[in-house]
Design a protein around this motif. Structure first.
Motif, short mmCIF file in Angstrom:
data_model
loop_
_atom_site.label_atom_id
_atom_site.label_comp_id
_atom_site.label_asym_id
_atom_site.label_seq_id
_atom_site.Cartn_x
_atom_site.Cartn_y
_atom_site.Cartn_z
N GLY A 461 0.88 -1.10 -0.25
CA GLY A 461 -0.03 0.11 0.05
C GLY A 461 0.79 1.16 0.08
O GLY A 461 0.55 2.32 -0.65
N GLU A 462 1.75 1.36 0.86
CA GLU A 462 2.94 2.42 0.93
C GLU A 462 3.53 2.62 -0.52
O GLU A 462 3.52 3.62 -1.11
N ARG A 465 1.06 4.41 -3.20
CA ARG A 465 0.87 5.38 -2.90
C ARG A 465 2.06 6.61 -3.09
O ARG A 465 1.88 7.52 -3.88
N MET A 466 3.12 6.12 -2.89
CA MET A 466 4.51 6.64 -3.44
C MET A 466 4.47 6.64 -4.79
O MET A 466 4.87 7.79 -5.46
N THR A 468 2.04 6.62 -7.19
CA THR A 468 1.15 7.66 -7.80
C THR A 468 1.35 9.21 -7.34
O THR A 468 1.11 9.85 -8.31
N ARG A 469 2.42 9.18 -6.55
CA ARG A 469 2.67 10.60 -6.22
C ARG A 469 4.17 10.99 -6.88
O ARG A 469 4.69 12.06 -6.71
#
Length: 550
Positions: A461-462, A465-466, A468-469
């Protein structure tokens, strides 16, 4: 052989004592080397050596070389079978000592006590080996015993021989690469430890007691009982065993024994010695084993091997990995077996790849057909090349297994210790306590796996998120890339030097046409400097090319 800590202690303390006792100096070393060369020249070996002549040379060279010949007699993969058959005579009797010399040796040890210990001593020897001679005797209380008397002067000769071998090994280092298949230093030092142990008969007496204690519940294996009160470093007094040598297969069959059963029991017990006891007979050649009253009796326990509990476990894992043809498990077992391990220094990809190759060569064999001695020899060579240092104990196990397989295959039947060891491991795993431990380990592994899955989900999950950013970064380490990068660096350096040389030559040529500057050799000084610099750099490039090509 003893485990590593014992080996180091023995080498540091007793080796120095023996060197001082026998005055092992350069002078004595050269004298012994001249004697060895004289013996070899006497046999006129320049036109070849027949099996009988080879045996005669080893006998003339003395006990150290006779011991080496005994080991070679079971190694048909090293020597032709005709030579092995001839060298097998070294395991039997050698030229006996005169009885009066034996009595003189006993008098020098016991003095007036000899008459109060022995009622009689048979002048005819039971056996005469390179190190000692054995006579049957009767004690005052009526017990029949075997008296093993060390040959006078044998320690001095063997100490000098090993000292000569040490000197030769130092010179061999200049011609043998570091990744050689055999560590000659280790072999010579193990030979020295064996010499120290085998020439002290009080150690053999203790070995007899320990071996009997560990095999007290084994109905078909025994050894003579020592009389410790009469044992000294030069004399061993033990129970007399009138058995049939295992090499006399016809007599064994006539006595009603089954050769296949003897072979199976011998190898099963040997697996017990290695895996359960960690105390095994390190020289199980036919001359050391007899059959008596339904038992396999080991007579000579002068050289015994020891394995720590850690080494026994690792050795069992090695055998299991071979049976499963699992290179990864075999790599882990070897690394756990190794000493002074530097994980980062080990070439893991190469080790795993080479283990795949080794296992593939045995893949077509049934486990029962695997030559465990040859396999361990291959593994020793491979681990040394891949910078994995195995303890001295694995060398002793390998050598002992090769000797035992030669003994069993040549005189008893067609068996292989790999199958015996695997069967023993399976039996151990089926015991209730082993099953309970396996269930406990499985539950622990399942819990660890569940926790690992939860952690993996969290990290996934982390990571998403990284990603996509635009914050996700990857660090890569290319294994085995050092050499290509080094070659690329050399190419770039040469190109840079080439450009500098060209620039210096062009600049020097342009400056040569400038007037009004101080001149040397008809050219401006600055132009001279540039031309000389270009010449020096060109010489450096040429020398680098020549050195790399050489």
């Amino acid at each position: 052989m003893p485990e590593n800590s014992f080996f180091n202690r023995l080498f540091n303390e007793e080796t120095i004592a023996y060197e001082e006792r026998y005055e092992l100096t350069r002078k004595t070393r050269l004298a012994r080397m001249r004697e060895i060369l004289h013996i070899i020249r006497k046999h006129d070996v320049k036109d070849g050596v027949s099996p009988a002549e080879f045996r005669a040379i080893l006998e003339d060279l003395g006990p150290t070389f006779m011991k080496i010949g005994q080991v070679l007699s079971t190694r048909s993969e090293i020597l032709p079978q005709a030579y092995c058959d001839e060298l097998s005579h070294l395991q039997a009797n050698t030229t006996p000592l005169p009885f009066d010399e034996v009595v003189a040796a006993l008098d020098a040890i016991y003095g007036d006590r000899r008459g109060r210990i022995f009622k009689s001593i048979d002048p005819k020897p039971l056996g005469s080996a390179s190190l000692a001679q054995v006579h049957k005797a009767v004690l005052l209380n009526g017990d029949e015993v075997a008296v093993k008397v060390q040959r006078p002067g044998v320690r001095t000769v063997m100490a000098q021989d090993i000292d000569v071998l040490r000197s030769l090994v130092k010179h061999l280092d200049r011609f043998i690469p570091n990744d050689q298949m055999l560590d000659f230093h280790a072999v010579v030092e193990e030979l020295w430890v064996a010499f120290v142990e085998e020439t002290d008969f009080t150690r053999e007496a203790e070995n007899l007691r320990e071996f009997a204690l560990l095999n007290r519940d084994v109905a078909f294996v025994s050894c003579p009982e020592p009389y410790l009160e009469y044992c000294t470093p030069d004399v061993l007094v033990m129970e007399y065993v009138d058995g049939t040598s295992i090499r006399n297969t016809e007599e064994i069959v006539d006595a009603g024994y089954d050769l296949a059963e003897i072979g199976d029991k011998m190898m099963d017990n040997y697996a017990k010695q290695i895996l359960d006891d960690g105390f095994f007979h390190a020289d199980p050649h036919p001359g050391n084993i007899v059959i008596k009253d339904g038992k396999i009796v080991y007579l000579d326990l002068g050289i015994m091997g020891r394995l720590s509990s850690r080494d026994r476990s690792a050795f069992g894992e090695i055998i299991k990995a071979v049976g499963l043809q699992n290179a990864s498990a075999l790599k882990d077992a070897l690394i756990s077996f190794a000493i002074d391990v530097d994980i980062e220094a080990i070439d893991h990809p190469r080790l795993l790849s080479e283990l795949d190759n080794v296992l593939s060569s045995y893949a077509s064999c049934d486990v029962a057909d695997i030559d465990i001695g040859a396999f361990l020899t291959d593994i020793l060579a491979l681990t040394r090349q891949c910078k994995v240092t195995l303890p001295a104990s694995v060398t002793a196990v390998s050598r002992a297994l090769v000797t035992l397989e030669g003994t069993v295959l040549a005189y008893v039947g067609s068996f292989n210790i790999a199958d015996i060891i695997n069967r023993r491991l399976r039996r151990e795993q089926m015991k209730p306590e082993a099953l309970g431990k396996a269930l406990e380990d499985t539950l622990v592994d399942l819990r660890a796996a569940g926790e690992g899955i939860n952690e993996a989900a969290t990290y996934s999950g982390e990571m998403m998120r990284m990603l996509t950013r635009g914050q996700f970064k990857v660090n890569m380490n290319m294994l085995g890339s050092d050499e290509p990068l080094a070659k690329l660096s050399r190419i770039v350096n040469r190109m840079t030097l080439g450009l500098m040389i060209a620039g210096l030559l062009v600049s020097g040529a342009l400056i040569s046409s400038v007037e009004g500057m101080p001149k040397v050799f008809g050219l401006p000084v600055l132009a001279d400097i540039m031309f000389i610099s270009a010449f020096v750099l060109s010489a450096v490039v040429v020398m680098d090319f020549y050195r790399k090509r050489k």
